[in-house]
Scaffold this motif. Structure first.
Motif, short mmCIF file in Angstrom:
data_model
loop_
_atom_site.label_atom_id
_atom_site.label_comp_id
_atom_site.label_asym_id
_atom_site.label_seq_id
_atom_site.Cartn_x
_atom_site.Cartn_y
_atom_site.Cartn_z
N SER A 267 27.54 43.00 28.19
CA SER A 267 26.32 42.19 27.57
C SER A 267 26.30 40.78 27.44
O SER A 267 25.29 40.25 27.84
CB SER A 267 25.88 43.24 26.15
OG SER A 267 25.70 44.42 26.29
N ALA A 272 23.98 44.14 34.06
CA ALA A 272 23.36 45.21 33.71
C ALA A 272 24.14 46.53 34.34
O ALA A 272 24.07 47.73 33.77
CB ALA A 272 21.96 45.14 34.29
N ILE A 303 19.11 44.08 31.87
CA ILE A 303 20.13 44.60 30.89
C ILE A 303 19.37 45.03 29.64
O ILE A 303 19.89 46.15 29.14
CB ILE A 303 21.39 43.79 30.44
CG1 ILE A 303 22.57 44.38 29.89
CG2 ILE A 303 20.98 42.43 29.56
CD1 ILE A 303 23.79 43.74 29.71
#
Length: 312
Positions: A267, A272, A303
């Protein structure tokens, strides 16, 4: 000489008690006997003990007055210079080199005194050996040079000094194609990894003979912060790498000292595909030590969409 007499000589040498040692070796017979005497399974001589413990005057006495060979070796073929270098005894290193010790003498497995010095954080000793002609490119039986060893120990000052003296020293691989970057990543040496990524031309996802990359080494050994650094700098960490890591026994749920998981790192890097793979493999989102979840670190739409799909 009796066994207890030998023990006394070793003790006096290790403690640096020169006057008492001279008294014990006052007779020519005693001096002659100790000159070729090796102790225990290690085969150390009094000169090895003196060099290891940094007793310069004792060492000088043994060489100049007792006549001990400056290149005498023990069972592992360690010379006194190996001992002094490995224990950061700079005064003894200088003395031995100035009195004819071979700077690149080899012990078992082809380790030089410079390599031994790099097992410690001893810039002074390393600088002295290099100034006296030590070869930073010399490889031991496993194909490691001194730079591999310095990167394993993780002292940024030593690594930077070696790069300054020998700018190409990083261009090396072991016999199984492991680079110093592999070594630093495996041992979680964050500062050194950063230096290597900034100053050296390592190829993204360079793999050893088993197909293991520095990123894989880092994550498999729980060094998530190093994995994040490699992920950001080199773009490693794609889904194929994650799958390979797990097949090699990596712990999906490993966390770093800040309580961050691989999902947190994906993250932070806004990766993603990596986040999707981790979630599909069963790594649930969780809070780190500061109470932050991986989802809260997601910024980019792709993401964020991964986490939204997971909730659905």
């Amino acid at each position: 000489m009796k066994e207890n007499a030998w023990s006394v000589l070793v003790k006096l040498t290790q403690e640096g008690q020169l006057s008492a040692l001279k008294q014990q070796l006052a007779s020519s017979d005693a001096a002659l006997a100790v000159n070729g005497k090796h102790f225990g399974s290690s085969g150390d001589t009094l000169l090895h003990y003196a060099a290891r413990h940094g007793h310069l005057q004792v060492m000088e006495f043994l060489i100049k007055e007792i006549g001990m060979d400056i290149e005498v070796y023990n069972s592992d073929y360690k010379r006194p210079l190996h001992e002094a270098a490995s224990m950061s005894q700079i005064a003894c290193v200088v003395y031995l080199l100035n009195n004819g010790a071979k700077v690149d003498c080899l012990k078992k497995a082809d380790w030089t005194p410079l390599m031994m010095a790099c097992t410690r954080r001893s810039p002074e000793v390393i600088q002295e050996l290099l100034s006296q002609g030590a070869d930073p490119f010399f490889k031991n039986k496993d194909g490691w040079n001194c730079f591999h060893i310095a990167c394993r120990e993780g002292d940024p000052l030593v690594v930077q000094h070696l790069l300054q003296v020998a700018p190409c020293v990083w261009k090396t691989e072991s016999k199984i194609l492991r680079t110093p970057l592999h070594t630093a990543a495996m041992h979680g040496c964050e500062e050194v990894v950063n230096i290597l990524l900034q100053r050296c031309g390592y190829i993204s996802e360079s793999a050893d003979s088993c197909g293991v990359t520095p990123f894989m080494d880092a994550v498999r050994n729980g060094h998530i912060a190093v994995g994040k650094m490699l992920l950001e700098m080199h773009g490693e960490g794609h889904t194929g790498t994650i799958a390979t890591l797990l097949s090699l026994g990596a712990d999906l749920h490993v966390k770093d000292k800040k309580g961050r998981s691989a999902l947190h790192m994906a993250s932070i890097g806004q990766h993603a595909d990596a986040a999707r793979t981790l979630l599909q493999l069963g790594l649930g989102d969780s809070e780190d030590a500061s109470g932050t979840t991986a989802r809260q670190l997601a910024k980019k739409p792709d993401i964020l969409g991964v986490f939204e799909q997971e909730q659905d």
